[in-house]
Design an enzyme around this catalytic site. Structure first.
Site, mmCIF file in Angstrom:
data_model
loop_
_atom_site.group_PDB
_atom_site.id
_atom_site.type_symbol
_atom_site.label_atom_id
_atom_site.label_comp_id
_atom_site.label_asym_id
_atom_site.label_seq_id
_atom_site.Cartn_x
_atom_site.Cartn_y
_atom_site.Cartn_z
ATOM 1 N N GLU A 124 1.773 3.189 3.160
ATOM 2 C CA GLU A 124 2.461 2.401 4.182
ATOM 3 C C GLU A 124 3.946 2.273 3.846
ATOM 4 O O GLU A 124 4.607 1.284 4.174
ATOM 5 C CB GLU A 124 1.790 1.025 4.317
ATOM 6 C CG GLU A 124 0.335 1.150 4.776
ATOM 7 C CD GLU A 124 -0.423 -0.165 4.835
ATOM 8 O OE1 GLU A 124 0.216 -1.233 4.716
ATOM 9 O OE2 GLU A 124 -1.653 -0.125 4.994
ATOM 10 N N GLU A 146 0.935 -6.124 10.998
ATOM 11 C CA GLU A 146 0.530 -4.714 11.015
ATOM 12 C C GLU A 146 1.431 -3.991 12.013
ATOM 13 O O GLU A 146 1.207 -4.007 13.218
ATOM 14 C CB GLU A 146 -0.942 -4.580 11.407
ATOM 15 C CG GLU A 146 -1.915 -5.235 10.438
ATOM 16 C CD GLU A 146 -2.121 -4.433 9.161
ATOM 17 O OE1 GLU A 146 -1.592 -3.292 9.075
ATOM 18 O OE2 GLU A 146 -2.808 -4.930 8.253
ATOM 19 N N HIS A 167 0.844 -1.205 0.000
ATOM 20 C CA HIS A 167 0.000 0.000 0.000
ATOM 21 C C HIS A 167 0.875 1.250 0.000
ATOM 22 O O HIS A 167 1.837 1.346 0.776
ATOM 23 C CB HIS A 167 -0.917 0.000 1.223
ATOM 24 C CG HIS A 167 -1.975 -1.052 1.163
ATOM 25 N ND1 HIS A 167 -2.381 -1.781 2.251
ATOM 26 C CD2 HIS A 167 -2.714 -1.504 0.114
ATOM 27 C CE1 HIS A 167 -3.333 -2.635 1.887
ATOM 28 N NE2 HIS A 167 -3.549 -2.477 0.595
ATOM 29 N N HIS A 218 2.725 -4.564 6.807
ATOM 30 C CA HIS A 218 1.767 -3.478 6.617
ATOM 31 C C HIS A 218 1.806 -2.581 7.850
ATOM 32 O O HIS A 218 2.516 -2.853 8.811
ATOM 33 C CB HIS A 218 0.355 -4.041 6.419
ATOM 34 C CG HIS A 218 0.138 -4.716 5.105
ATOM 35 N ND1 HIS A 218 -0.532 -4.126 4.063
ATOM 36 C CD2 HIS A 218 0.512 -5.944 4.658
ATOM 37 C CE1 HIS A 218 -0.569 -4.948 3.027
ATOM 38 N NE2 HIS A 218 0.066 -6.062 3.363
#
Length: 298
Positions: free
Chosen positions: A66, A268, A63, A209
């Site tokens: 990110e 994450e 992404h 992420h």
């Protein structure tokens, strides 16, 4: 420039490419190769580290907003390279031993166009200027942009219940986030990742992420029996919470588990609002490094 020598906008594609070049020419322990190109023609690099028979894949920046995950992964690769040249230790761990057992295949920036767009926005001379502005709701602030340059969320692109993800997302066309594209693997960046994964027998994969300080390890009960215990080991190493996730399909980790029935993890990293500021890099890396080191013991 900030104190680390990077642009104030954050860790850029140019920063990553230069660091990859320096690592590849400075260490026989590391090699670089292009696995494909982005929509705008940027090479997508894979860094091969170590010489072991088991293959571990780690990727970052699926992404655009990110991008800090690219800096985190490159810091880890740099520490591995430095260990090769000195005493072999990273965080007190003899990584050279593990890198003789594993070969790490790292893709530090899956979505270079999205990273550039999130950091720099788009100028009127860009060939997709009008389209990008329209897809971004007319706003010239692209800092929240997750997708690639065609407005496709690359982590919704993989053939693992892709149709279900389309229904869940409800996005019917290009947008800053959540549009799975017209079909699975329609985008060159996702195609490059699929080709690499089909060609190298990865024993496990980790997708970096942000944010939430969580580890997702399952996918529709297709994961192998050892996945939960491995996730708990990563949890103990990092303090990140191991989470059995539902209601998500078509991600890279999902497809890897579905296709190969081997352990896959989405990590994450950090906590806050994306894009996480570059000033948080040191703190996040202190959390993430033990997790990455533990992955070499899996």
């Amino acid at each position: 420039m900030n104190k680390n020598g990077y642009d104030d906008i954050g860790y850029t594609y140019e920063d990553m490419m230069e660091e990859c070049r320096q690592l590849a020419i400075g260490s026989p322990f590391i090699a670089a190769e292009s696995i494909g190109r982005s929509v705008m023609g940027k090479p997508i690099l894979a860094m091969r580290v170590g010489c072991g028979a088991r293959n571990l894949h780690i990727n970052a920046s699926f992404h655009g907003n990110e991008w800090i995950t690219s800096a985190l992964l490159m810091r880890f690769l740099t520490e591995l390279s430095n260990a090769y040249a000195t005493d072999g230790l990273v965080g007190g761990v003899d990584v050279l031993r593990y890198c003789c057992e594993w070969t790490i295949w790292a893709v530090p920036m899956v979505n270079p166009d999205g990273v550039e767009l999130a950091q720099r926005g788009v100028q009127p001379n860009h060939p997709l200027y009008s389209q990008l502005l329209a897809w971004n709701g007319g706003l010239d602030d692209f800092s929240g942009w997750k997708a690639n340059m065609r407005g496709v969320d690359l982590n919704d692109q993989f053939p693992a219940y892709w149709e279900e993800e389309c229904k869940r997302r409800g996005a019917t066309g290009p947008s800053p986030r959540d549009y799975p594209g017209p079909c699975p693997l329609s985008e060159p960046e996702a195609q490059a990742m699929a080709r690499l994964t089909e060609s190298v027998p990865f024993h496990a994969v980790i997708a970096l992420h942000t944010q939430g300080r969580e580890i997702y390890w399952n996918y529709r009960d297709y994961e192998p029996p050892e996945s939960e215990a491995l996730a708990q080991r990563l949890e103990r190493a990092s303090g990140y919470k191991s989470v059995k996730l539902s209601g998500s399909d078509a991600g890279y980790k999902d497809w890897f588990i579905y296709r190969f029935r081997r352990p896959g993890f989405t990590v994450e990293a950090g906590f806050g609002v994306n894009p996480l500021p570059y000033s948080s890099l040191d703190r996040i890396y202190e959390e993430l490094r033990p997790l990455l080191l533990e992955s070499l013991r899996m």
